[in-house]
Design a protein around this motif. Sequence first.
Motif, PDB file in Angstrom:
ATOM      1  N   ILE A 170       0.842  -1.211   0.000  1.00 43.89           N
ATOM      2  CA  ILE A 170       0.000   0.000   0.000  1.00 43.89           C
ATOM      3  C   ILE A 170       0.873   1.255   0.000  1.00 43.89           C
ATOM      4  O   ILE A 170       0.598   2.205  -0.743  1.00 43.89           O
ATOM      5  CB  ILE A 170      -0.964  -0.011   1.205  1.00 43.89           C
ATOM      6  N   ARG A 171       1.929   1.252   0.802  1.00 41.07           N
ATOM      7  CA  ARG A 171       2.834   2.419   0.874  1.00 41.07           C
ATOM      8  C   ARG A 171       3.490   2.703  -0.472  1.00 41.07           C
ATOM      9  O   ARG A 171       3.796   3.851  -0.796  1.00 41.07           O
ATOM     10  CB  ARG A 171       3.922   2.180   1.930  1.00 41.07           C
ATOM     11  N   GLY A 201     -13.120  -5.772   0.458  1.00 38.05           N
ATOM     12  CA  GLY A 201     -12.910  -4.425  -0.056  1.00 38.05           C
ATOM     13  C   GLY A 201     -11.646  -4.335  -0.893  1.00 38.05           C
ATOM     14  O   GLY A 201     -10.738  -5.163  -0.772  1.00 38.05           O
ATOM     15  N   LEU A 202     -11.598  -3.329  -1.740  1.00 41.31           N
ATOM     16  CA  LEU A 202     -10.415  -3.013  -2.546  1.00 41.31           C
ATOM     17  C   LEU A 202      -9.913  -1.661  -2.070  1.00 41.31           C
ATOM     18  O   LEU A 202     -10.647  -0.669  -2.117  1.00 41.31           O
ATOM     19  CB  LEU A 202     -10.804  -2.953  -4.027  1.00 41.31           C
ATOM     20  N   GLY A 203      -8.676  -1.621  -1.562  1.00 36.23           N
ATOM     21  CA  GLY A 203      -8.191  -0.388  -0.949  1.00 36.23           C
ATOM     22  C   GLY A 203      -6.808   0.030  -1.403  1.00 36.23           C
ATOM     23  O   GLY A 203      -6.031  -0.768  -1.937  1.00 36.23           O
ATOM     24  N   CYS A 204      -6.505   1.320  -1.166  1.00 37.06           N
ATOM     25  CA  CYS A 204      -5.180   1.868  -1.459  1.00 37.06           C
ATOM     26  C   CYS A 204      -4.928   3.041  -0.524  1.00 37.06           C
ATOM     27  O   CYS A 204      -5.813   3.454   0.229  1.00 37.06           O
ATOM     28  CB  CYS A 204      -5.071   2.302  -2.920  1.00 37.06           C
ATOM     29  N   ASP A 205      -3.725   3.568  -0.593  1.00 37.05           N
ATOM     30  CA  ASP A 205      -3.338   4.683   0.279  1.00 37.05           C
ATOM     31  C   ASP A 205      -4.145   5.939  -0.062  1.00 37.05           C
ATOM     32  O   ASP A 205      -4.207   6.354  -1.228  1.00 37.05           O
ATOM     33  CB  ASP A 205      -1.842   4.965   0.108  1.00 37.05           C
ATOM     34  N   LEU A 206      -4.721   6.503   0.959  1.00 37.40           N
ATOM     35  CA  LEU A 206      -5.507   7.739   0.846  1.00 37.40           C
ATOM     36  C   LEU A 206      -4.738   8.857   0.138  1.00 37.40           C
ATOM     37  O   LEU A 206      -5.309   9.651  -0.604  1.00 37.40           O
ATOM     38  CB  LEU A 206      -5.875   8.166   2.275  1.00 37.40           C
ATOM     39  N   HIS A 207      -3.429   8.919   0.368  1.00 41.85           N
ATOM     40  CA  HIS A 207      -2.628  10.045  -0.117  1.00 41.85           C
ATOM     41  C   HIS A 207      -1.956   9.788  -1.467  1.00 41.85           C
ATOM     42  O   HIS A 207      -1.193  10.626  -1.943  1.00 41.85           O
ATOM     43  CB  HIS A 207      -1.563  10.410   0.922  1.00 41.85           C
ATOM     44  N   ASN A 208      -2.209   8.620  -2.071  1.00 43.90           N
ATOM     45  CA  ASN A 208      -1.565   8.308  -3.354  1.00 43.90           C
ATOM     46  C   ASN A 208      -2.575   8.469  -4.488  1.00 43.90           C
ATOM     47  O   ASN A 208      -3.394   7.600  -4.759  1.00 43.90           O
ATOM     48  CB  ASN A 208      -1.005   6.877  -3.316  1.00 43.90           C
ATOM     49  N   GLY A 220      -0.697   3.824   9.344  1.00 44.29           N
ATOM     50  CA  GLY A 220      -0.607   5.128  10.003  1.00 44.29           C
ATOM     51  C   GLY A 220      -1.569   6.177   9.464  1.00 44.29           C
ATOM     52  O   GLY A 220      -1.607   7.298   9.952  1.00 44.29           O
ATOM     53  N   ASN A 221      -2.333   5.836   8.448  1.00 41.81           N
ATOM     54  CA  ASN A 221      -3.392   6.723   7.948  1.00 41.81           C
ATOM     55  C   ASN A 221      -4.470   5.869   7.284  1.00 41.81           C
ATOM     56  O   ASN A 221      -4.230   4.705   6.972  1.00 41.81           O
ATOM     57  CB  ASN A 221      -2.844   7.773   6.980  1.00 41.81           C
ATOM     58  N   PRO A 222      -5.665   6.425   7.071  1.00 41.07           N
ATOM     59  CA  PRO A 222      -6.742   5.628   6.483  1.00 41.07           C
ATOM     60  C   PRO A 222      -6.406   5.157   5.072  1.00 41.07           C
ATOM     61  O   PRO A 222      -5.543   5.722   4.397  1.00 41.07           O
ATOM     62  CB  PRO A 222      -7.930   6.605   6.445  1.00 41.07           C
ATOM     63  N   LYS A 281      -8.740  18.635   4.852  1.00 38.99           N
ATOM     64  CA  LYS A 281      -7.597  17.716   4.768  1.00 38.99           C
ATOM     65  C   LYS A 281      -7.861  16.522   3.854  1.00 38.99           C
ATOM     66  O   LYS A 281      -6.949  15.760   3.556  1.00 38.99           O
ATOM     67  CB  LYS A 281      -7.219  17.214   6.166  1.00 38.99           C
ATOM     68  N   VAL A 282      -9.114  16.342   3.439  1.00 31.72           N
ATOM     69  CA  VAL A 282      -9.425  15.229   2.532  1.00 31.72           C
ATOM     70  C   VAL A 282      -8.794  15.526   1.176  1.00 31.72           C
ATOM     71  O   VAL A 282      -9.075  16.566   0.576  1.00 31.72           O
ATOM     72  CB  VAL A 282     -10.960  15.035   2.390  1.00 31.72           C
ATOM     73  N   PRO A 283      -7.931  14.630   0.689  1.00 32.96           N
ATOM     74  CA  PRO A 283      -7.272  14.888  -0.596  1.00 32.96           C
ATOM     75  C   PRO A 283      -8.280  14.979  -1.738  1.00 32.96           C
ATOM     76  O   PRO A 283      -9.336  14.355  -1.694  1.00 32.96           O
ATOM     77  CB  PRO A 283      -6.367  13.654  -0.781  1.00 32.96           C
ATOM     78  N   LYS A 284      -7.931  15.752  -2.756  1.00 37.05           N
ATOM     79  CA  LYS A 284      -8.780  15.828  -3.949  1.00 37.05           C
ATOM     80  C   LYS A 284      -8.770  14.469  -4.657  1.00 37.05           C
ATOM     81  O   LYS A 284      -7.744  13.788  -4.697  1.00 37.05           O
ATOM     82  CB  LYS A 284      -8.256  16.894  -4.911  1.00 37.05           C
ATOM     83  N   ILE A 285      -9.921  14.091  -5.193  1.00 37.37           N
ATOM     84  CA  ILE A 285     -10.022  12.862  -5.980  1.00 37.37           C
ATOM     85  C   ILE A 285     -10.533  13.251  -7.359  1.00 37.37           C
ATOM     86  O   ILE A 285     -11.563  13.912  -7.476  1.00 37.37           O
ATOM     87  CB  ILE A 285     -10.965  11.846  -5.314  1.00 37.37           C
ATOM     88  N   GLY A 286      -9.776  12.891  -8.392  1.00 36.61           N
ATOM     89  CA  GLY A 286     -10.149  13.294  -9.746  1.00 36.61           C
ATOM     90  C   GLY A 286     -10.116  14.801  -9.912  1.00 36.61           C
ATOM     91  O   GLY A 286     -10.898  15.369 -10.673  1.00 36.61           O
TER      92      GLY A 286
END
Length: 209
Positions: free
Chosen positions: A26-27, A41-48, A139-141, A109-114
Motif C-alpha cells: 500500500i505504501r 474491499g479493494l483499498g489503497c493509500d488515501l494520499h496516493n 498510520g493513515n486511512p 484535509k481530505v485529498p482531492k479525488i479526480g
Amino acid sequence: MAQANLLRIHPDNPQPKGIAQAVEIIRKGGLVIYPTDTIYGLGCDLHNARAVERLCQIRGFNPAKVHLSFICHDLTHISDYAKISTQTYKVMKKALPGPFTFVLEASSKVPKIGGKRKETVGIRIPDNNIALSIVRELGNPIISTSIHDDDEVIEYTTDPELIYEKYRNLVDLVIDGGYGNNVASTVVNCENDEFEVLRQGAGIIEDYL
C-alpha cells in the motif's frame, strides 16, 4: 504488471509478517483486496493519487463523481478528515467498530479525488482484525470500495479464491482472510445529526441512537 499474490492471513490473530507485507504494498502505491466485517474491499493509500485513480479505473468509476469510504482503525483521526458533532461522535463511538459507513461533511484535509475536493466523506471502522491491523500499521486511512460480482443474483463475491481469480492481474495483493459476507455495510448520512439511512445493510443504526 506481475500477477498478485494470494496471501492467507488468520482472521482472528493476523500474522504481523503478513500485515507488514500488505502495508508495504500500500505504501508503494499498490492496490490490496482485503476482508472486512461485511464484504471484501479493494483499498489503497488515501494520499496516493495515482493509486486512487487506478482503483477507480478497475471499478469503472469516474474519480470526480465517485463516493469512496475511508477505512480507519479507530475514531482518533476522524476529526482530521471530517467535521463531526458531539452527538454524531457519541453514536459512532457506540456503533464502531461495526458494519456501518457514516457519511460526514469532509474537512479540508481530505485529498482531492479526480481533481475535485469532496464535500462528504464516508467513514468506516470495520470489526475485522486484518483490516484494522493494516490501517493501524500504515498510520493513515485507506480509501476503499466494495468488491462486486458480475452475477445479478450474487451481488458480492464472498470466496477469496474466486476474488483472486478475477482480480489477480489487476491488483497487487489479495488477502485470504476466510469467506466474506454478502451483505454490505449500512450507510448512514450524519449531516445535520439526522442519521438518515442511505443504504440498509448489515448494521441496524436504530440500536445505537
